[in-house]
Design an enzyme around this catalytic site. Structure first.
Site, PDB file in Angstrom:
ATOM      1  N   ASP A 194       0.828  -1.215   0.000  1.00 54.96           N
ATOM      2  CA  ASP A 194       0.000   0.000   0.000  1.00 54.96           C
ATOM      3  C   ASP A 194       0.861   1.264   0.000  1.00 54.96           C
ATOM      4  O   ASP A 194       0.444   2.307   0.526  1.00 54.96           O
ATOM      5  CB  ASP A 194      -0.927   0.037   1.224  1.00 54.96           C
ATOM      6  N   GLU A 253     -11.080   0.751  -4.024  1.00 55.34           N
ATOM      7  CA  GLU A 253     -10.371   1.259  -2.851  1.00 55.34           C
ATOM      8  C   GLU A 253      -9.049   1.873  -3.321  1.00 55.34           C
ATOM      9  O   GLU A 253      -8.811   2.043  -4.500  1.00 55.34           O
ATOM     10  CB  GLU A 253     -10.091   0.132  -1.849  1.00 55.34           C
TER      11      GLU A 253
END
Length: 540
Positions: A18, A231
């Site tokens: 991420d 997302e």
């Protein structure tokens, strides 16, 4: 002298997915979540900081733990609350005895010159903010993102924040848009990626939420219909355009949209990268076992890179950060790129020297049509089961010594024996004074496990000058490995046989003559027979 750069760009034992890359004061910093080695859920560890000089992208420095989950008041930390708003109400459906985990963050330099860290605690429906005077210092909790009256707008899901701070204002992007409603989300509007403006205190909302990229609820009939926002919001400005990067419902890919203002809405443009190379040049078969993806764009000197992540250990919970160069065309679009082993290196790797196999960018079983999503728990939350056909990248603890008597008896050159085991994965808790081990292997040996007949490990790319004459493979097991150029079915340039003499834990170095080769090529190692583990290869 610059260090070679690889994918993954951090040491093999560090699991920072991420990742949002940012350049501050001549260094590139990555801010990501932090998985635990052999973990069974996402983002178990505290945030760990890493940075590298912009002119030496293989030379990463560990900055230590930059923020702990127990610093958030929702996790029990003391809360200085001058405004008197208190800790916001939040969705408690996922709350248990454990501390809430630190999910994907982002960082921006604010108007006051300080650095602001934005994050969500797993499924707590709030964005928290921490602040620090330096980009890699110790961040301290500041407050929650909320309106002046202390409330949190209930439009969109507060998840995966992205932050942009520029002269014109401060813009916070967030959102999670699944095709189903999880507990606690039944009454929420989930239109897609949302944006709010923040005051210069960097945590007070001064605008109404606005949908800037359509998600599952709203994508039909829009440019996002085939790749709806799911997302992983990320925001950058290059030239006159703002680039909004996100993970689509497909999961394995990072897509993007562009707009002329930070408030969007962003027009969908395409896929930048897939962690299985799906869609690249029309490819319909994954080159790796896929999972979720999250990352961002960054310009480092004269190049632009997309940071993304891949899955290891055969599961979705052991993710490593990777990066590859992209090209921004004159019209502002970014063609999809192929994933590589050389990543931030600025070009192919030299076809001389030793390379560990965890840098493979292609890893598949014999039947490519079966290469799909990594293993995760079933709907009942049961144990993760990895199919026996799957090869995967893993590591094991290095034994203190090897059995020299076996080496003497066999007449084969041996590398140290290894035994399966676990090691402390909490890199953020390492004590000072062990820098040498920190930058080394942490007592672990990485390798590709379970290359069965027909399985392939591929590496992109290497530059050959025609003087390379021998290749040595570090293997264990029994079988035959073929070395091929540019494709699993490409030109055969070497063949290696391995027999471990029945000693399962013994690695052997197996040399073969290398066909004269020039120019740039990818290397593919094909298990022609047997079952083997594969740790490294050396070209000389």
């Amino acid at each position: 002298m610059k260090k070679l750069a690889f994918n993954p760009y951090l040491p093999f034992w560090e699991l920072v997915p991420d990742a949002e890359p940012h350049v501050f004061d001549g260094r590139v910093y990555v801010y990501g979540s932090h998985d635990q080695r052999n973990g069974t859920s996402f983002c178990v560890e505290d945030y760990a900081g890493w940075s590298a000089p912009v002119d030496d992208l293989g030379n990463w420095r560990y900055e230590g733990v930059i923020y702990r989950k127990d610093q958030d008041p929702i996790n029990g930390a003391p809360y200085a609350d001058p405004a008197g708003h208190g800790i916001p109400e939040f969705d408690r459906a996922f709350e248990g005895e454990r501390l809430h985990q630190l999910y994907a963050p982002d960082v921006a330099k604010g108007p006051d010159g300080r650095y602001y860290l934005y994050y969500a605690l797993d499924f707590v429906n709030i964005i928290s903010v921490a602040v620090c005077d330096t980009p890699a210092g110790q961040f301290e909790f500041l407050d929650y993102v909320r309106c002046e009256d202390g409330t949190i707008p209930q439009i969109g899901r507060w998840f995966d924040p992205a932050i942009l701070s520029e002269e014109g204002g401060n813009y916070l992007y967030y959102g999670f848009c699944p095709p189903v409603r999880f507990p606690g989300m039944e009454s929420l509007d989930i239109p897609g990626a949302m944006m709010v403006r923040l005051a210069d205190d960097m945590h007070t909302i001064i605008s109404e939420p606005k949908c800037v990229a359509n998600g599952c609820d709203t994508a039909k009939g829009t440019c996002y219909e085939a790749h709806p926002f799911f997302e992983a919001s990320s925001i950058r400005k290059f030239g006159e355009l703002y680039y909004f990067v996100y993970s689509s419902l497909q999961g394995n890919e990072l897509c993007y949209g562009t707009a002329k203002t930070p408030e969007g809405p962003f027009d969908y443009q395409g896929v930048i990268v897939s962690n299985g190379d799906l869609g690249f040049e029309g490819n319909e078969l994954a080159v790796n076992y896929t999972g979720n993806n999250h990352g961002g764009l960054v310009q480092i000197q004269d190049k632009t890179y997309i940071f993304w992540h891949r899955q290891t250990h055969g599961t979705g919970f052991n993710r490593q950060g990777c990066a590859d160069e992209v090209q921004i065309l004159e019209d502002g679009t970014i063609p999809q790129i192929a994933i590589t082993s050389c990543g931030l290196n600025g070009g192919p790797l030299p076809a001389k020297g030793k390379y560990e196999t965890y840098i493979a960018c292609h890893l598949t079983e014999a039947d490519r049509t079966k290469v799909g999503h990594v293993a995760e728990p079933g709907p009942d939350g049961g144990a993760i089961v990895i199919p026996e056909e799957w090869p995967y990248i893993t590591e094991e603890e290095i034994a203190a010594a090897e059995d020299v008597s076996i080496e003497a008896a066999s007449g084969q050159k041996k590398t140290p024996a290894v035994e399966a085991g676990s090691a402390d994965s909490e890199s953020g808790k390492m004590e000072a004074g062990i820098e040498a081990d920190l930058l080394g292997n942490k007592g672990l040996k990485p390798f590709i496990h379970n290359l069965r007949k027909g399985a392939v490990a591929g590496f992109k790319s290497f530059t050959f000058d025609g003087t390379e004459t021998e290749i040595t493979l570090e293997l264990r097991g029994e079988g035959r490995m073929e070395v091929r150029l540019d494709a699993p079915e490409g030109v055969l340039i070497a063949e290696v046989n391995v027999v471990s003499s029945g000693v399962v834990s013994l690695w052997t170095e197996n040399a073969a003559t290398l066909t004269t080769t020039t120019a740039e090529h990818a290397l593919y190692f094909v298990a022609a027979e047997g079952i083997m583990d594969f740790a490294s290869f050396t070209i000389q």
